[in-house]
Design an enzyme around this catalytic site. Sequence first.
Site, mmCIF file in Angstrom:
data_model
loop_
_atom_site.group_PDB
_atom_site.id
_atom_site.type_symbol
_atom_site.label_atom_id
_atom_site.label_comp_id
_atom_site.label_asym_id
_atom_site.label_seq_id
_atom_site.Cartn_x
_atom_site.Cartn_y
_atom_site.Cartn_z
ATOM 1 C CB CYS A 181 49.401 23.371 31.940
ATOM 2 S SG CYS A 181 47.965 25.062 31.166
ATOM 3 C CB CYS A 200 45.385 25.834 29.275
ATOM 4 S SG CYS A 200 45.060 25.155 30.648
ATOM 5 C CG HIS A 222 46.511 30.213 33.635
ATOM 6 N ND1 HIS A 222 47.497 29.576 31.980
ATOM 7 C CD2 HIS A 222 45.948 29.176 33.088
ATOM 8 C CE1 HIS A 222 47.401 28.408 31.925
ATOM 9 N NE2 HIS A 222 46.497 27.797 32.570
ATOM 10 C CG HIS A 276 44.218 25.335 35.134
ATOM 11 N ND1 HIS A 276 45.233 24.979 34.123
ATOM 12 C CD2 HIS A 276 44.039 24.474 35.699
ATOM 13 C CE1 HIS A 276 45.592 23.815 34.445
ATOM 14 N NE2 HIS A 276 45.190 23.466 36.009
ATOM 15 C CB THR A 335 43.518 33.167 49.378
ATOM 16 O OG1 THR A 335 44.159 34.632 50.193
ATOM 17 C CG2 THR A 335 43.054 34.441 47.849
ATOM 18 C CE1 TYR A 394 40.728 45.547 50.538
ATOM 19 C CE2 TYR A 394 39.367 48.087 51.102
ATOM 20 C CZ TYR A 394 40.329 46.774 50.007
ATOM 21 O OH TYR A 394 40.600 47.770 48.969
ATOM 22 C CG ASN A 453 37.700 35.402 61.027
ATOM 23 O OD1 ASN A 453 38.369 36.611 61.163
ATOM 24 N ND2 ASN A 453 39.558 34.963 60.290
ATOM 25 C CG ASN A 462 41.225 38.935 41.291
ATOM 26 O OD1 ASN A 462 41.166 37.543 41.156
ATOM 27 N ND2 ASN A 462 40.370 39.550 41.448
ATOM 28 C CB CYS A 494 39.527 42.719 43.356
ATOM 29 S SG CYS A 494 40.420 42.943 41.982
ATOM 30 C CG HIS A 495 36.244 46.199 40.471
ATOM 31 N ND1 HIS A 495 35.842 45.458 39.570
ATOM 32 C CD2 HIS A 495 34.589 47.193 39.626
ATOM 33 C CE1 HIS A 495 34.895 44.851 38.752
ATOM 34 N NE2 HIS A 495 34.415 46.290 38.655
ATOM 35 C CD GLU A 523 30.519 46.993 38.523
ATOM 36 O OE1 GLU A 523 29.712 47.401 39.409
ATOM 37 O OE2 GLU A 523 31.528 46.293 38.245
#
Length: 218
Positions: A18, A37, A42, A102, A112, A131, A140, A154, A162-163, A189
């Site tokens: 890679c 890549c 990544h 990737h 996760t 959360y 769950n 993350n 995630c913010h 936002e």
Amino acid sequence: MASRLVPKVNSKWGGSPCKEKHVVLLSPVGKIEISGCERGVHEIKLPKMSVLPSGRAETSAACEVCPGAEEPPEPLRQCTAWLRAYFCEPASTGSLPVPAFHHPLLQRDSFTRKVLWTLLEDVKFGEAVSYKQLAELAGNSRAARAVGGAMRSNPIPIIIPCHRVIRSSGDSGRYGGGQPLKEWLLSHEKLQKEKLSAPAAPGLGTRPQSAQQSSGKR
């Protein structure tokens, strides 16, 4: 900073060679480093700071990619285009492709991964969830603590937002780039969504925009 070409032969990226490239985006919140890549992005590394350069979450034209010696692969071009739109033209992000990812965390089957994909697909611009609510969305309701771990893991922040995950009390909570950055993104936002929801000024020959969807999941 110029883009760099780094040989990456490591099983953590899927067990095959890679070649990783790096791009730096100069954003309103500082330098954002993107690696990836030909197969996908990544990681996105955010600037970590205790105080942002400005307390105002306004859009900014100062959002540019540092020139590099080599043309970045398509996923990195898509990633920088998406991030530039997020900061400067938020209304256009919905029409832009989300780049391929990737990273092993987003490839192997795990809770996760499910949480991160659920967040990407279900929690939209200007929304926020706790959360616990995200745990319920991921199937769950008792896994709020695991959701917190997923947020810390993350690799693609902002695009995988995630913010937008906050505490049940309404407090913004922790963030990899620091709490001030998280609060700036949420404010950005909120401000942009309010602008999109506002009716057009009378007499300009434009029709009022329809109200946007509710800004939070309950």
